[in-house]
Design a protein around this motif. Structure first.
Motif: not given
Length: 288
Positions: A120-123, A125-142, A229-236
């Motif tokens: 899910f970390n990969y999804i 960090s990589n998969v959803i942002p790519v879909w977000g860019e293709k869909l033109g969604s700023e929220f999903l792109s991050t 696995a996902l955040t390491g306690g972050g951000p911060g």
């Protein structure tokens, strides 16, 4: 021929000794070190009494970790039980391939928590942002895991996806104990679906609801693997759970005694919450 009593002791005693050596004894050691100032690697240390325990209640980092963990645990516990109950009700009805779907829904429980977390970390960090860019969604792109405000939502999604598997199986077991004659009688009386659920189904699976609520809350309060696995306690320190803080401070930050005291408080909190849940929910069972 070996007697039954001798066979029992030959199997039980080694298991009991192993459990004591690798679980009970280390736990007792942790309680002992909680009253010292040992950093985890020095040869000498001093007894400091309740200094560590007093310091915990004055530590903003510890208080934030408890607040985050409680918020996370409440949300995850509610979502897991609501979704798993809905799935169980659907799988218990007469649908095609229901045994296949039961296996599919139970599959997440078989997978390792860390493995699921890294996937899910990969999804996120990589998969959803790519879909977000293709869909033109700023929220999903991050990457949601990199946002202090929304990172905990990503952890909740993973925990709920994996947690509903076990709870669904328990709810299914409970639903299968209800005699069909009761439902047939309710149909003859003209009861609606909501009345049937609230007056018949839910009261008769209330004991399973109690078990699922307690187990889900305990598991959520002890969240650790998903954080690693996902955040390491972050951000911060936005997603720093109590268990992760104990691990990080105790084994990496030279706060072994201090975090041992935190672990003792943590254990007491989990026990108290579990007992309160059991008392309240069991009282509700008797009133159902």
């Amino acid at each position: 021929m070996v007697s039954r009593k001798a066979a029992f002791y030959s199997m039980a005693v080694p298991a009991l000794l192993l459990f004591f050596a690798f679980h009970t004894f280390p736990a007792l050691q942790g309680v002992y070190y909680a009253f010292t100032n040992w950093d985890g690697y020095s040869e000498s240390y001093d007894f400091v009494g309740f200094k560590n325990f007093i310091g915990l209640f004055q530590d903003d980092n510890v208080i934030h970790s408890y607040a985050f963990t409680f918020k996370y645990a409440i949300v995850v516990t509610i979502l897991i039980n609501v979704i798993s109950l809905l799935i169980a009700l659907g799988l218990n009805s007469r649908i095609r391939f229901r045994n296949f779907f039961r296996g599919v829904y139970f599959l997440p429980n078989v997978l390792g928590v860390l493995i699921v977390g890294y996937i899910f970390n990969y999804i996120f960090s990589n998969v959803i942002p790519v879909w977000g860019e293709k869909l033109g969604s700023e929220f999903l792109s991050t990457n949601i895991l990199g946002n202090e405000q929304w990172a905990w939502i990503g952890i909740v999604i993973v925990a709920v996806w994996q947690g509903i598997a076990f709870n669904t199986i328990l709810y299914l077991s409970g639903l299968q104990t209800i005699p069909q004659d009761i439902y047939e009688a309710s149909d003859l009386d003209g009861a609606g679906k909501w009345q049937t659920f609230w007056k018949i189904t839910f009261p008769m699976i209330s004991s399973f609801f109690t078990i699922n609520m307690v187990l889900a809350m305990k598991s959520s309060l002890m969240v650790f693997d998903q954080i690693v696995a996902l955040t390491g306690g972050g951000p911060g320190r936005a997603t720093q759970s109590i268990a992760f803080l104990i691990y990080q401070g105790g084994f990496q930050g030279g706060e072994f005694a201090y975090q041992s005291a935190n672990a003792v408080i943590y254990f007491i909190v989990i026990v108290v919450i579990s007992v309160i849940q059991l008392k309240f929910l069991q009282k509700r069972e008797m009133g159902a």
